[in-house]
Design a protein around this motif. Structure first.
Motif, PDB file in Angstrom:
ATOM      1  N   THR A 141       0.839  -1.196   0.000  1.00 26.78           N
ATOM      2  CA  THR A 141       0.000   0.000   0.000  1.00 26.78           C
ATOM      3  C   THR A 141       0.872   1.244   0.000  1.00 26.78           C
ATOM      4  O   THR A 141       1.739   1.406   0.851  1.00 26.78           O
ATOM      5  N   ASP A 142       0.638   2.113  -0.954  1.00 21.24           N
ATOM      6  CA  ASP A 142       1.369   3.374  -1.053  1.00 21.24           C
ATOM      7  C   ASP A 142       0.911   4.323   0.055  1.00 21.24           C
ATOM      8  O   ASP A 142      -0.254   4.300   0.454  1.00 21.24           O
ATOM      9  N   VAL A 143       1.810   5.162   0.531  1.00 17.89           N
ATOM     10  CA  VAL A 143       1.462   6.101   1.604  1.00 17.89           C
ATOM     11  C   VAL A 143       0.376   7.084   1.184  1.00 17.89           C
ATOM     12  O   VAL A 143      -0.309   7.659   2.031  1.00 17.89           O
ATOM     13  N   LYS A 144       0.170   7.260  -0.096  1.00 21.41           N
ATOM     14  CA  LYS A 144      -0.863   8.168  -0.594  1.00 21.41           C
ATOM     15  C   LYS A 144      -2.215   7.477  -0.753  1.00 21.41           C
ATOM     16  O   LYS A 144      -3.212   8.130  -1.024  1.00 21.41           O
ATOM     17  N   ASP A 145      -2.241   6.166  -0.570  1.00 15.25           N
ATOM     18  CA  ASP A 145      -3.470   5.390  -0.692  1.00 15.25           C
ATOM     19  C   ASP A 145      -4.413   5.734   0.464  1.00 15.25           C
ATOM     20  O   ASP A 145      -3.984   5.944   1.595  1.00 15.25           O
ATOM     21  N   ALA A 146      -5.699   5.780   0.181  1.00 11.52           N
ATOM     22  CA  ALA A 146      -6.705   6.122   1.195  1.00 11.52           C
ATOM     23  C   ALA A 146      -6.721   5.118   2.354  1.00 11.52           C
ATOM     24  O   ALA A 146      -7.104   5.463   3.470  1.00 11.52           O
ATOM     25  N   LYS A 147      -6.294   3.889   2.115  1.00  8.17           N
ATOM     26  CA  LYS A 147      -6.320   2.859   3.155  1.00  8.17           C
ATOM     27  C   LYS A 147      -5.094   2.920   4.079  1.00  8.17           C
ATOM     28  O   LYS A 147      -5.091   2.317   5.149  1.00  8.17           O
ATOM     29  N   TYR A 148      -4.081   3.662   3.696  1.00  7.78           N
ATOM     30  CA  TYR A 148      -2.848   3.739   4.484  1.00  7.78           C
ATOM     31  C   TYR A 148      -3.106   4.199   5.926  1.00  7.78           C
ATOM     32  O   TYR A 148      -2.611   3.554   6.865  1.00  7.78           O
ATOM     33  N   PRO A 149      -3.869   5.274   6.162  1.00  8.17           N
ATOM     34  CA  PRO A 149      -4.126   5.686   7.549  1.00  8.17           C
ATOM     35  C   PRO A 149      -4.842   4.615   8.383  1.00  8.17           C
ATOM     36  O   PRO A 149      -4.610   4.495   9.584  1.00  8.17           O
ATOM     37  N   PHE A 150      -5.695   3.818   7.734  1.00  9.34           N
ATOM     38  CA  PHE A 150      -6.357   2.713   8.434  1.00  9.34           C
ATOM     39  C   PHE A 150      -5.326   1.732   8.959  1.00  9.34           C
ATOM     40  O   PHE A 150      -5.391   1.303  10.112  1.00  9.34           O
ATOM     41  N   PHE A 151      -4.359   1.355   8.111  1.00  2.00           N
ATOM     42  CA  PHE A 151      -3.319   0.425   8.536  1.00  2.00           C
ATOM     43  C   PHE A 151      -2.500   1.013   9.681  1.00  2.00           C
ATOM     44  O   PHE A 151      -2.160   0.307  10.636  1.00  2.00           O
ATOM     45  N   ILE A 152      -2.186   2.286   9.618  1.00  2.00           N
ATOM     46  CA  ILE A 152      -1.435   2.938  10.688  1.00  2.00           C
ATOM     47  C   ILE A 152      -2.203   2.849  12.003  1.00  2.00           C
ATOM     48  O   ILE A 152      -1.639   2.515  13.048  1.00  2.00           O
ATOM     49  N   ASP A 153      -3.490   3.139  11.963  1.00  2.00           N
ATOM     50  CA  ASP A 153      -4.310   3.068  13.173  1.00  2.00           C
ATOM     51  C   ASP A 153      -4.345   1.651  13.748  1.00  2.00           C
ATOM     52  O   ASP A 153      -4.268   1.471  14.961  1.00  2.00           O
ATOM     53  N   GLN A 154      -4.466   0.668  12.884  1.00  2.00           N
ATOM     54  CA  GLN A 154      -4.498  -0.717  13.352  1.00  2.00           C
ATOM     55  C   GLN A 154      -3.153  -1.119  13.967  1.00  2.00           C
ATOM     56  O   GLN A 154      -3.116  -1.835  14.959  1.00  2.00           O
ATOM     57  N   LEU A 155      -2.070  -0.662  13.381  1.00  2.00           N
ATOM     58  CA  LEU A 155      -0.744  -1.029  13.881  1.00  2.00           C
ATOM     59  C   LEU A 155      -0.372  -0.285  15.159  1.00  2.00           C
ATOM     60  O   LEU A 155       0.549  -0.690  15.858  1.00  2.00           O
ATOM     61  N   LYS A 156      -1.104   0.751  15.495  1.00  2.00           N
ATOM     62  CA  LYS A 156      -0.867   1.453  16.770  1.00  2.00           C
ATOM     63  C   LYS A 156      -1.067   0.504  17.943  1.00  2.00           C
ATOM     64  O   LYS A 156      -0.487   0.690  19.003  1.00  2.00           O
ATOM     65  N   ARG A 157      -1.857  -0.522  17.738  1.00  2.00           N
ATOM     66  CA  ARG A 157      -2.064  -1.521  18.792  1.00  2.00           C
ATOM     67  C   ARG A 157      -0.744  -2.163  19.217  1.00  2.00           C
ATOM     68  O   ARG A 157      -0.549  -2.492  20.381  1.00  2.00           O
ATOM     69  N   LEU A 158       0.154  -2.365  18.256  1.00  2.00           N
ATOM     70  CA  LEU A 158       1.458  -2.949  18.562  1.00  2.00           C
ATOM     71  C   LEU A 158       2.257  -2.023  19.475  1.00  2.00           C
ATOM     72  O   LEU A 158       2.845  -2.433  20.461  1.00  2.00           O
ATOM     73  N   TRP A 159       2.270  -0.743  19.126  1.00  2.00           N
ATOM     74  CA  TRP A 159       3.007   0.249  19.901  1.00  2.00           C
ATOM     75  C   TRP A 159       2.409   0.356  21.309  1.00  2.00           C
ATOM     76  O   TRP A 159       3.129   0.408  22.296  1.00  2.00           O
ATOM     77  N   MET A 160       1.087   0.367  21.386  1.00  2.00           N
ATOM     78  CA  MET A 160       0.418   0.490  22.672  1.00  2.00           C
ATOM     79  C   MET A 160       0.715  -0.738  23.551  1.00  2.00           C
ATOM     80  O   MET A 160       0.899  -0.614  24.752  1.00  2.00           O
ATOM     81  N   LYS A 161       0.790  -1.894  22.930  1.00  2.00           N
ATOM     82  CA  LYS A 161       1.095  -3.130  23.680  1.00  2.00           C
ATOM     83  C   LYS A 161       2.514  -3.070  24.237  1.00  2.00           C
ATOM     84  O   LYS A 161       2.752  -3.485  25.355  1.00  2.00           O
ATOM     85  N   LEU A 162       3.441  -2.527  23.464  1.00  2.00           N
ATOM     86  CA  LEU A 162       4.820  -2.405  23.919  1.00  2.00           C
ATOM     87  C   LEU A 162       4.960  -1.457  25.099  1.00  2.00           C
ATOM     88  O   LEU A 162       5.814  -1.625  25.956  1.00  2.00           O
ATOM     89  N   HIS A 163       4.144  -0.435  25.136  1.00  2.00           N
ATOM     90  CA  HIS A 163       4.266   0.603  26.157  1.00  2.00           C
ATOM     91  C   HIS A 163       3.188   0.510  27.233  1.00  2.00           C
ATOM     92  O   HIS A 163       2.951   1.464  27.970  1.00  2.00           O
ATOM     93  N   ALA A 164       2.538  -0.637  27.311  1.00  2.00           N
ATOM     94  CA  ALA A 164       1.483  -0.812  28.328  1.00  2.00           C
ATOM     95  C   ALA A 164       2.078  -1.231  29.662  1.00  2.00           C
ATOM     96  O   ALA A 164       3.124  -1.740  29.785  1.00  2.00           O
TER      97      ALA A 164
END
Length: 63
Positions: A40-63
């Motif tokens: 997925t290209d960073v300009k693709d409309a779905k890119y922000p969705f993937f970023i939001d979903q992957l925030k779960r990984l970051w949140m799990k690391l810092h929980a």
């Protein structure tokens, strides 16, 4: 590394139960979502969705 699991796991991106995928920080990402994300290209409309979903990984690391 893509792994096939004996039991299906719920993907943190699509929320579907699948057997093949990757585990990152104890979170499962199915093969289909992983492939879609890496192509997925960073300009693709779905890119922000993937970023939001992957925030779960970051949140799990810092929980």
């Amino acid at each position: 590394m893509v792994m096939e699991h004996d039991a299906k796991q719920q993907c943190i991106v699509c929320n579907e139960e699948k057997a093949e995928g990757i585990v990152v920080v104890d979170q499962f990402i199915c093969l289909d979502c992983e492939q879609e994300m890496v192509h997925t290209d960073v300009k693709d409309a779905k890119y922000p969705f993937f970023i939001d979903q992957l925030k779960r990984l970051w949140m799990k690391l810092h929980a």
